[in-house]
Design an enzyme around this catalytic site. Structure first.
Site, PDB file in Angstrom:
ATOM      1  N   ARG A   1       2.860 -28.719  -7.127  1.00 30.15           N
ATOM      2  CA  ARG A   1       2.617 -29.265  -8.472  1.00 30.15           C
ATOM      3  C   ARG A   1       1.213 -29.828  -8.650  1.00 30.15           C
ATOM      4  NH1 ARG A   1       7.996 -32.442  -7.489  1.00 30.15           N
ATOM      5  NH2 ARG A   1       6.867 -32.503  -5.538  1.00 30.15           N
TER       6      ARG A   1
ATOM      7  N   LYS B   1      -0.702   4.376  -8.151  1.00 32.54           N
ATOM      8  CA  LYS B   1      -0.624   5.773  -8.591  1.00 32.54           C
ATOM      9  C   LYS B   1       0.628   5.995  -9.444  1.00 32.54           C
ATOM     10  CE  LYS B   1       0.526  10.384  -7.323  1.00 32.54           C
ATOM     11  NZ  LYS B   1       0.441  11.610  -6.576  1.00 32.54           N
TER      12      LYS B   1
ATOM     13  N   ARG C   1      -5.475   0.419   8.690  1.00 33.72           N
ATOM     14  CA  ARG C   1      -4.054   0.056   8.604  1.00 33.72           C
ATOM     15  C   ARG C   1      -3.342   0.519   9.871  1.00 33.72           C
ATOM     16  NH1 ARG C   1      -3.705   2.594   2.651  1.00 33.72           N
ATOM     17  NH2 ARG C   1      -4.620   0.886   1.468  1.00 33.72           N
TER      18      ARG C   1
ATOM     19  N   GLN D   1       1.995  -5.966  -3.266  1.00 31.71           N
ATOM     20  CA  GLN D   1       2.459  -6.082  -1.874  1.00 31.71           C
ATOM     21  C   GLN D   1       3.767  -5.287  -1.704  1.00 31.71           C
ATOM     22  OE1 GLN D   1       1.398  -9.438  -3.430  1.00 31.71           O
ATOM     23  NE2 GLN D   1      -0.504  -8.447  -2.909  1.00 31.71           N
TER      24      GLN D   1
ATOM     25  N   GLY E   1      -4.590  -4.144  -3.880  1.00 28.21           N
ATOM     26  CA  GLY E   1      -5.580  -3.106  -4.160  1.00 28.21           C
ATOM     27  C   GLY E   1      -4.782  -1.870  -4.529  1.00 28.21           C
ATOM     28  N   HIS E   2      -4.735  -1.552  -5.802  1.00 21.27           N
ATOM     29  CA  HIS E   2      -3.903  -0.437  -6.279  1.00 21.27           C
ATOM     30  C   HIS E   2      -4.803   0.717  -6.698  1.00 21.27           C
ATOM     31  CE1 HIS E   2      -0.292  -3.310  -7.204  1.00 21.27           C
ATOM     32  NE2 HIS E   2      -0.701  -3.343  -5.954  1.00 21.27           N
TER      33      HIS E   2
ATOM     34  N   ASP F   1       0.810  -1.224   0.000  1.00 18.76           N
ATOM     35  CA  ASP F   1       0.000   0.000   0.000  1.00 18.76           C
ATOM     36  C   ASP F   1       0.839   1.269   0.000  1.00 18.76           C
ATOM     37  OD1 ASP F   1      -2.244  -1.643   0.096  1.00 18.76           O
ATOM     38  OD2 ASP F   1      -2.267  -1.648   2.278  1.00 18.76           O
TER      39      ASP F   1
ATOM     40  N   SER G   1      -7.655  -0.733   0.877  1.00 19.36           N
ATOM     41  CA  SER G   1      -8.442  -0.446  -0.324  1.00 19.36           C
ATOM     42  C   SER G   1      -9.248  -1.663  -0.775  1.00 19.36           C
ATOM     43  CB  SER G   1      -7.552   0.073  -1.458  1.00 19.36           C
ATOM     44  OG  SER G   1      -6.261  -0.438  -1.377  1.00 19.36           O
ATOM     45  N   VAL G   2      -8.896  -2.873  -0.295  1.00 19.42           N
ATOM     46  CA  VAL G   2      -9.661  -4.066  -0.645  1.00 19.42           C
ATOM     47  C   VAL G   2     -10.573  -4.461   0.512  1.00 19.42           C
ATOM     48  CG1 VAL G   2      -9.522  -6.538  -1.180  1.00 19.42           C
ATOM     49  CG2 VAL G   2      -7.903  -4.947  -2.208  1.00 19.42           C
ATOM     50  N   THR G   3     -10.010  -4.549   1.711  1.00 17.74           N
ATOM     51  CA  THR G   3     -10.768  -5.098   2.844  1.00 17.74           C
ATOM     52  C   THR G   3     -11.400  -4.009   3.711  1.00 17.74           C
ATOM     53  OG1 THR G   3      -8.760  -5.072   4.166  1.00 17.74           O
ATOM     54  CG2 THR G   3      -9.237  -7.115   3.000  1.00 17.74           C
TER      55      THR G   3
ATOM     56  N   LYS H   1       1.785   2.170  -5.160  1.00 18.40           N
ATOM     57  CA  LYS H   1       2.329   1.631  -6.413  1.00 18.40           C
ATOM     58  C   LYS H   1       1.421   1.943  -7.603  1.00 18.40           C
ATOM     59  CE  LYS H   1       2.328  -2.392  -4.376  1.00 18.40           C
ATOM     60  NZ  LYS H   1       2.070  -2.015  -2.972  1.00 18.40           N
TER      61      LYS H   1
HETATM   62  P1  GDP Z   1      -0.772   0.418  -3.577  1.00 17.12           P
HETATM   63  O1  GDP Z   1      -1.388  -0.866  -3.137  1.00 17.12           O
HETATM   64  O2  GDP Z   1       0.706   0.453  -3.353  1.00 17.12           O
HETATM   65  O3  GDP Z   1      -1.131   0.790  -4.987  1.00 17.12           O
HETATM   66  O4  GDP Z   1      -1.383   1.542  -2.630  1.00 17.12           O
HETATM   67  P2  GDP Z   1      -2.932   1.683  -2.189  1.00 17.12           P
HETATM   68  O5  GDP Z   1      -3.708   2.187  -3.341  1.00 17.12           O
HETATM   69  O6  GDP Z   1      -3.413   0.454  -1.533  1.00 17.12           O
HETATM   70  O7  GDP Z   1      -2.806   2.736  -1.030  1.00 17.12           O
HETATM   71  C1  GDP Z   1      -2.313   4.013  -1.232  1.00 17.12           C
HETATM   72  C2  GDP Z   1      -3.392   5.028  -0.821  1.00 17.12           C
HETATM   73  O8  GDP Z   1      -2.812   6.307  -0.689  1.00 17.12           O
HETATM   74  C3  GDP Z   1      -4.474   5.178  -1.881  1.00 17.12           C
HETATM   75  O9  GDP Z   1      -5.673   5.491  -1.238  1.00 17.12           O
HETATM   76  C4  GDP Z   1      -3.972   6.366  -2.707  1.00 17.12           C
HETATM   77  O10 GDP Z   1      -5.034   7.058  -3.354  1.00 17.12           O
HETATM   78  C5  GDP Z   1      -3.344   7.209  -1.652  1.00 17.12           C
HETATM   79  N1  GDP Z   1      -2.191   8.016  -2.079  1.00 17.12           N
HETATM   80  C6  GDP Z   1      -1.234   7.725  -2.996  1.00 17.12           C
HETATM   81  N2  GDP Z   1      -0.286   8.686  -3.009  1.00 17.12           N
HETATM   82  C7  GDP Z   1      -0.648   9.593  -2.090  1.00 17.12           C
HETATM   83  C8  GDP Z   1      -0.060  10.813  -1.603  1.00 17.12           C
HETATM   84  O11 GDP Z   1       1.011  11.231  -2.024  1.00 17.12           O
HETATM   85  N3  GDP Z   1      -0.726  11.473  -0.615  1.00 17.12           N
HETATM   86  C9  GDP Z   1      -1.911  11.026  -0.101  1.00 17.12           C
HETATM   87  N4  GDP Z   1      -2.483  11.730   0.869  1.00 17.12           N
HETATM   88  N5  GDP Z   1      -2.497   9.881  -0.525  1.00 17.12           N
HETATM   89  C10 GDP Z   1      -1.855   9.177  -1.497  1.00 17.12           C
HETATM   90  P1  IMO Z   2      -0.925  -4.121  -2.305  1.00 15.68           P
HETATM   91  O1  IMO Z   2      -0.468  -4.677  -3.635  1.00 15.68           O
HETATM   92  C1  IMO Z   2      -0.988  -4.591   2.049  1.00 15.68           C
HETATM   93  C2  IMO Z   2      -1.032  -8.710   3.590  1.00 15.68           C
HETATM   94  C3  IMO Z   2      -2.273  -9.171   4.296  1.00 15.68           C
HETATM   95  C4  IMO Z   2      -1.679 -10.176   5.269  1.00 15.68           C
HETATM   96  C5  IMO Z   2      -0.574 -10.815   4.439  1.00 15.68           C
HETATM   97  C6  IMO Z   2      -0.954 -12.121   3.763  1.00 15.68           C
HETATM   98  O2  IMO Z   2      -2.220  -3.401  -2.367  1.00 15.68           O
HETATM   99  O3  IMO Z   2       0.167  -3.349  -1.644  1.00 15.68           O
HETATM  100  P2  IMO Z   2      -2.490 -12.751   1.678  1.00 15.68           P
HETATM  101  O4  IMO Z   2      -3.935 -12.489   1.415  1.00 15.68           O
HETATM  102  O5  IMO Z   2      -1.566 -12.205   0.643  1.00 15.68           O
HETATM  103  O6  IMO Z   2      -2.204 -14.204   1.955  1.00 15.68           O
HETATM  104  O7  IMO Z   2      -2.176 -11.968   3.067  1.00 15.68           O
HETATM  105  O8  IMO Z   2      -0.223  -9.862   3.450  1.00 15.68           O
HETATM  106  N1  IMO Z   2      -1.253  -8.159   2.216  1.00 15.68           N
HETATM  107  C7  IMO Z   2      -1.204  -6.860   1.910  1.00 15.68           C
HETATM  108  N2  IMO Z   2      -1.019  -5.782   2.683  1.00 15.68           N
HETATM  109  N3  IMO Z   2      -1.102  -4.447   0.705  1.00 15.68           N
HETATM  110  C8  IMO Z   2      -1.254  -5.525  -0.086  1.00 15.68           C
HETATM  111  O9  IMO Z   2      -1.250  -5.453  -1.437  1.00 15.68           O
HETATM  112  C9  IMO Z   2      -1.362  -6.804   0.506  1.00 15.68           C
HETATM  113  N4  IMO Z   2      -1.530  -8.049   0.024  1.00 15.68           N
HETATM  114  C10 IMO Z   2      -1.451  -8.869   1.081  1.00 15.68           C
HETATM  115  O10 IMO Z   2      -2.910  -8.115   4.959  1.00 15.68           O
HETATM  116  O11 IMO Z   2      -1.083  -9.500   6.353  1.00 15.68           O
HETATM  117 MG    MG Z   3      -2.895  -1.555  -1.848  1.00 18.79          MG
END
Ligand code: GDP
Ligand code: IMO
Ligand code: MG
Length: 423
Positions: free
Chosen positions: A143, A18, A302, A221, A40-41, A13, A296-298, A16
């Site tokens: 496998r 963005k 955080r 992740q 959840g991106h 989170d 963003s998924v569940t 990535k």
């Molecule tokens: P990812 O899984 O790495 O793609 O990240 P997520 O989308 O799960 O979580 C990042 C959150 O931070 C999202 O809600 C974005 O919209 C938000 N976000 C991304 N960059 C920024 C930033 O520079 N500032 C703020 N305030 N929010 C941001």
């Molecule tokens: P993005 O790509 C944050 C965490 C789960 C749990 C552990 C194992 O959005 O950054 P899983 O379902 O993969 O077996 O869960 O990993 N987890 C994440 N935490 N961002 C994610 O993806 C995650 N994908 C899995 O919360 O602790």
């Molecule tokens: Mg995410």
């Protein structure tokens, strides 16, 4: 040409989605190489917000090819729902989203097994996303997995065999379930996948590189969730590190180009497991409120804390990061002081090395820096940065040994400051 990679350096989170979207105009192909709908991106632009789970984040900028690589695990039902939601908002992907035949399928029973194993672990549970990720990768490694390419050949027999095996385990565990309730949607998802171009993504990507095409590999992740190098066992089930792009796409290590390592100006984690710099006080709550730190998924809150430079340095080492990208610095805009963990005290001894085990008595040692107390969210260029912010950046660059190429000051695509271009 080489494959550039973009990787999370913390516990996921980092932002990535963005940044992949921001970088997409520089590339011809964007490819996911591991993980699945546990990701959840989030992308925001022109007043719209999208959360992508299995679809790469390069779909919104100018008709680029997006690939779901062989290292990904794909849930057909969730995939169909994700694509249909995108179609409803005017984005048809059928001509530009390709899927590797070698990607493994998440079966409906993988989701049930994920829940059953978590229930069995009780208070020691991982806190997974419940998407069947662990069981799907377990079947791959043992496998027993089904791959997307199997849809084209003798699928039902393979499917029935796998389901029977899973049902035996579920019954042994005395886990109550209703397979019928989720199987229909899953079957519809399998039919739906057939409308996409299935490719041998290894050949496809290597041919593209030979033709001079530029490829960006999008990590899911983060490095601290890597199956080998993360905070085991509180990790995901794939290699989230740079090497994962090689095995997850079929590109040789010598074909890896720039490695973009992305991190938040502080740190978050969702799910269970150690988090040395976690703040359970009002400062942590302030980060959660200002950063809207909810999954963003569940939707899970955080956990929040200060930046951990011991863990970051380790991630940079394992990933071979060539450029850093700092996200969400705006969340710290109103803080008087900012702390950064520069060492751990493990069993009373101070170390800058990332230890074998983060569980137990790991205590962070901090340095304190003055906050900038300036609203940075409308800034467009580096020369607008306040002095204290520049000092924070310089401190990070010096401690981490890598330059920060991009600073993100808000969730929108436009709130992104690129400090330099590589040669
Ligand atoms: P990812 O899984 O790495 O793609 O990240 P997520 O989308 O799960 O979580 C990042 C959150 O931070 C999202 O809600 C974005 O919209 C938000 N976000 C991304 N960059 C920024 C930033 O520079 N500032 C703020 N305030 N929010 C941001
Ligand atoms: P993005 O790509 C944050 C965490 C789960 C749990 C552990 C194992 O959005 O950054 P899983 O379902 O993969 O077996 O869960 O990993 N987890 C994440 N935490 N961002 C994610 O993806 C995650 N994908 C899995 O919360 O602790
Ligand atoms: Mg995410």
């Amino acid at each position: 040409m080489k494959v550039d990679t973009l990787l999370g350096l913390q516990w996921g989170d980092e932002g990535k989605g963005k940044i992949v979207d921001v970088l997409t105009p520089n590339y011809d192909i964007i490819a996911r190489f591991q993980g699945g709908p546990n990701a959840g991106h989030t992308l925001e632009f022109e007043g719209q917000k999208y959360v992508l789970r299995s679809v790469p984040s390069g779909i919104f900028q100018g008709g680029k090819i997006n690939i779901i690589g062989n290292g990904v695990v794909l849930d057909p039902a969730l995939f169909k729902a994700e694509i249909e939601a995108l179609e409803a908002s005017g984005h048809d992907l059928t001509q530009r989203l390709y899927i590797s035949r070698k990607a493994h399928l998440i079966l409906p029973t993988h989701r049930l097994l994920d829940a059953a194993y978590e229930t069995q672990k009780g208070s020691g549970k991982i806190g997974t996303t419940g998407k069947g990720i662990g069981p799907a990768y377990t079947d791959k490694v043992s496998r027993n997995g089904l791959r997307v390419g199997d849809i084209e050949c003798n699928f039902d027999a393979k499917y029935n065999e796998a389901i029977a095996r899973h049902e035996t385990i579920l019954q042994q565990m005395r886990y109550e379930y209703d397979l019928k309730a989720i199987e229909k949607e899953w079957r519809e998802g399998i039919e739906y996948i057939k409308r996409f171009r299935l490719i041998d993504s290894d050949h496809f990507i290597n041919n593209a590189l030979r033709e001079g095409k530029k490829v960006l590999a999008e990590g899911a992740q983060g490095t601290m969730l890597d199956i080998d190098f993360g905070s085991y066992p509180f990790v995901t089930s794939s290699n989230t590190i740079c090497a994962g792009a090689c095995t997850g796409l079929g590109v040789a290590p010598s074909k890896i180009g720039e490695v973009y390592g992305i991190f938040k100006a502080y740190c978050t984690r969702v799910g269970s497991g150690p988090f040395p710099t976690e703040l359970t006080d009002e400062t942590g709550q302030k980060m959660r409120d200002l950063g809207q730190e909810y999954g963003s998924v569940t939707g899970r809150p955080r956990r929040c804390g200060w930046i951990d430079l011991v863990a970051l340095r380790y991630a940079i080492l394992i990933d071979g990061v060539t450029h850093l990208i700092m996200m969400k610095s705006d969340v710290l805009d109103t803080f008087d002081t900012i702390k950064a963990c520069v060492a751990y005290k493990v069993d009373g001894k101070e170390t800058e090395d990332f230890p074998f085990n983060l569980n137990g008595s790991v205590e962070p040692a901090y340095v304190e820096l003055p906050g900038w107390q300036t609203d940075m969210t409308k800034m467009q260029a580096e020369d607008e940065f306040p002095e204290e912010f520049n000092a924070y950046l310089s401190f990070l660059e010096e401690t981490l040994g890598v330059k920060v190429k991009i600073v993100s000051v808000g969730p929108d695509r436009a709130q992104t400051i690129i400090r330099y271009q590589e040669e």
